[in-house]
Design an enzyme around this catalytic site. Structure first.
Site, PDB file in Angstrom:
ATOM      1  N   GLY A   7       0.839  -1.187   0.000  1.00 26.28           N
ATOM      2  CA  GLY A   7       0.000   0.000   0.000  1.00 26.28           C
ATOM      3  C   GLY A   7       0.873   1.235   0.000  1.00 26.28           C
ATOM      4  O   GLY A   7       0.836   2.046   0.935  1.00 26.28           O
ATOM      5  N   ALA A   8       1.683   1.366  -1.043  1.00 27.20           N
ATOM      6  CA  ALA A   8       2.700   2.427  -1.070  1.00 27.20           C
ATOM      7  C   ALA A   8       2.126   3.745  -1.568  1.00 27.20           C
ATOM      8  O   ALA A   8       2.516   4.269  -2.609  1.00 27.20           O
ATOM      9  CB  ALA A   8       3.882   1.999  -1.939  1.00 27.20           C
ATOM     10  N   ALA A  10       0.860   7.601   0.247  1.00 21.87           N
ATOM     11  CA  ALA A  10       1.611   8.721   0.811  1.00 21.87           C
ATOM     12  C   ALA A  10       2.602   8.262   1.880  1.00 21.87           C
ATOM     13  O   ALA A  10       3.810   8.513   1.767  1.00 21.87           O
ATOM     14  CB  ALA A  10       0.641   9.747   1.382  1.00 21.87           C
ATOM     15  N   ILE A  11       2.111   7.582   2.915  1.00 25.91           N
ATOM     16  CA  ILE A  11       2.990   7.166   4.009  1.00 25.91           C
ATOM     17  C   ILE A  11       3.913   6.031   3.567  1.00 25.91           C
ATOM     18  O   ILE A  11       5.124   6.057   3.825  1.00 25.91           O
ATOM     19  CB  ILE A  11       2.169   6.732   5.235  1.00 25.91           C
ATOM     20  CG1 ILE A  11       1.367   7.927   5.782  1.00 25.91           C
ATOM     21  CG2 ILE A  11       3.066   6.150   6.311  1.00 25.91           C
ATOM     22  CD1 ILE A  11       2.221   9.100   6.220  1.00 25.91           C
ATOM     23  N   GLY A  12       3.362   5.028   2.908  1.00 22.51           N
ATOM     24  CA  GLY A  12       4.189   3.922   2.438  1.00 22.51           C
ATOM     25  C   GLY A  12       5.234   4.374   1.435  1.00 22.51           C
ATOM     26  O   GLY A  12       6.372   3.893   1.435  1.00 22.51           O
ATOM     27  N   ASN A 103      -3.964   3.482  10.659  1.00 28.62           N
ATOM     28  CA  ASN A 103      -4.557   4.409  11.627  1.00 28.62           C
ATOM     29  C   ASN A 103      -5.730   3.783  12.376  1.00 28.62           C
ATOM     30  O   ASN A 103      -6.389   2.868  11.887  1.00 28.62           O
ATOM     31  CB  ASN A 103      -5.045   5.672  10.921  1.00 28.62           C
ATOM     32  CG  ASN A 103      -3.918   6.643  10.635  1.00 28.62           C
ATOM     33  OD1 ASN A 103      -2.896   6.648  11.311  1.00 28.62           O
ATOM     34  ND2 ASN A 103      -4.100   7.482   9.621  1.00 28.62           N
ATOM     35  N   LYS A 205      -2.599   9.276  19.315  1.00 27.89           N
ATOM     36  CA  LYS A 205      -2.769   9.516  17.878  1.00 27.89           C
ATOM     37  C   LYS A 205      -4.255   9.459  17.514  1.00 27.89           C
ATOM     38  O   LYS A 205      -4.758  10.294  16.749  1.00 27.89           O
ATOM     39  CB  LYS A 205      -1.984   8.462  17.090  1.00 27.89           C
ATOM     40  CG  LYS A 205      -2.194   8.491  15.568  1.00 27.89           C
ATOM     41  CD  LYS A 205      -1.391   9.557  14.900  1.00 27.89           C
ATOM     42  CE  LYS A 205      -1.661   9.644  13.408  1.00 27.89           C
ATOM     43  NZ  LYS A 205      -1.221   8.462  12.653  1.00 27.89           N
ATOM     44  N   GLU A 286     -12.225   6.552   5.719  1.00 29.22           N
ATOM     45  CA  GLU A 286     -11.751   5.702   6.799  1.00 29.22           C
ATOM     46  C   GLU A 286     -12.494   6.031   8.097  1.00 29.22           C
ATOM     47  O   GLU A 286     -11.952   6.639   9.013  1.00 29.22           O
ATOM     48  CB  GLU A 286     -10.244   5.936   6.962  1.00 29.22           C
ATOM     49  CG  GLU A 286      -9.524   4.881   7.759  1.00 29.22           C
ATOM     50  CD  GLU A 286      -8.020   5.104   7.740  1.00 29.22           C
ATOM     51  OE1 GLU A 286      -7.289   4.134   7.974  1.00 29.22           O
ATOM     52  OE2 GLU A 286      -7.575   6.243   7.497  1.00 29.22           O
TER      53      GLU A 286
END
Length: 325
Positions: A7-8, A10-12, A103, A205, A286
């Site tokens: 799942g690359a 934004a974060i990945g 998240n 978080k 989400e």
């Protein structure tokens, strides 16, 4: 050590660039125009301090093209994870660790948590126990993701702020697998502390994601605006206090106050939350791992959640109206 980021986005993608720059054996699973751009031109990271960097990455759509991995770092949105459980099987060998960089309340939350709720399954984040039975919680290494980033165009990641990925075993131990991954991430210029009480960080978080995300999607306000507006700040504060009551019943200790947490959100500036970005882009939102799960935990712990319930009803309808839930 073979590492695959599944799942690359934004974060990945951000993590993938940093690991590739450090010479790690890293591969990425992605799809669509983003994948095509990475395969054709490499993966680009735009950072306010480091500028623009492009690296060649091994990116594929089919996990079976990559073979078994030592670590699979899952950086999908929570609602997308159950459907990919079968797809990850080609990446597994008997000792593969699943790093859950997702998240919200994690599906493994009550694995080795101790107490009366040990082993409790959460329907809101793992319907039909797909992850629990498909991977097994014993494979999981928890991860709290702090960086803010976005895909500005296919193959291009814009890093906004933050570089910490806190790691933690469900039982709080400082395991060899956690320590080894931490060293690799640190060598890539990232912060990766191994925490004995990762659930505490999960809730700090979650405080922001629970409240800031749906409020921003409902109002289209950026973080600085919704945290400083008296009305929306009060709503966020109410949601956070309800969540704090639940978490403290579960043994969580909060190192900061609600107001300090809100001030921290305001300090990020004119950032559009991930839920607002999803709404604008027409992507599924989400909601369940960030909001519904807190409602479910309220029911499990016999804790009223009137503010969470109200905002959840509103954001669910907003998402359904847009065809995104």
């Amino acid at each position: 050590m073979r590492i695959c980021i599944f799942g690359a986005g934004a974060i990945g993608g951000y993590m993938g660039v940093k690991l590739a720059q450090a010479g790690a054996d890293v591969s990425l699973v992605a799809r669509g125009p983003h994948l095509a751009a990475m395969q054709e031109k490499g993966l680009t990271l735009i950072d306010a301090e480091a500028g623009r960097t492009t690296v060649d990455v091994r990116a594929r759509e089919k996990p079976e093209d990559l073979g078994p991995q030592d670590y699979v770092i899952v950086t999908l949105k929570a609602h997308s994870v159950p459907s990919v459980v079968p797809k990850l099987q080609p990446l597994m060998h008997p000792g593969t660790t699943i790093v859950s960089g997702v998240n919200g309340v994690p599906w493994w939350y009550f694995y080795k948590s101790g107490g009366d709720l040990e082993g409790t399954r959460l329907r809101s984040v793992d319907p039909d126990d797909v992850q629990w039975n498909g991977w097994g919680p014993e494979r999981v290494l928890g991860c709290v993701v702090y960086p803010a980033a976005e895909v500005s165009e296919p193959g291009v990641i814009r890093h906004i702020e933050g570089n910490r990925f806190s790691l933690g075993e469900p039982d709080g131990s400082k395991s060899d697998r956690a320590t080894a991954l931490s060293k690799v991430l640190v060598s890539a210029g990232l912060k990766a502390p191994v925490r004995p009480r990762l659930r505490d960080e999960i809730w700090v978080k979650l405080w922001g994601n629970l409240s800031f995300n749906p409020i921003s999607a409902l109002t289209h306000a950026t973080l600085d605006v919704l945290c400083n507006d008296a009305g929306t700040r009060a709503v966020a504060r109410g949601m956070m206090l309800e969540a704090q009551t639940i978490a403290e019943k579960l043994g969580v200790k909060f190192p900061v106050s609600v107001d300090r947490r809100i001030d921290g959100g305001a300090a990020v500036g004119a950032h559009r939350t991930s839920m607002l970005q999803d709404l604008d882009a027409g992507r599924p939102m989400e909601i369940d791992a960030l909001v519904t799960a807190v409602q479910e935990l309220g029911q499990i712990t016999d804790t009223p959640t009137p503010t969470v319930d109200t905002v959840l009803a509103l954001i669910r309808l907003r998402a359904r109206t847009a065809g995104l839930y």
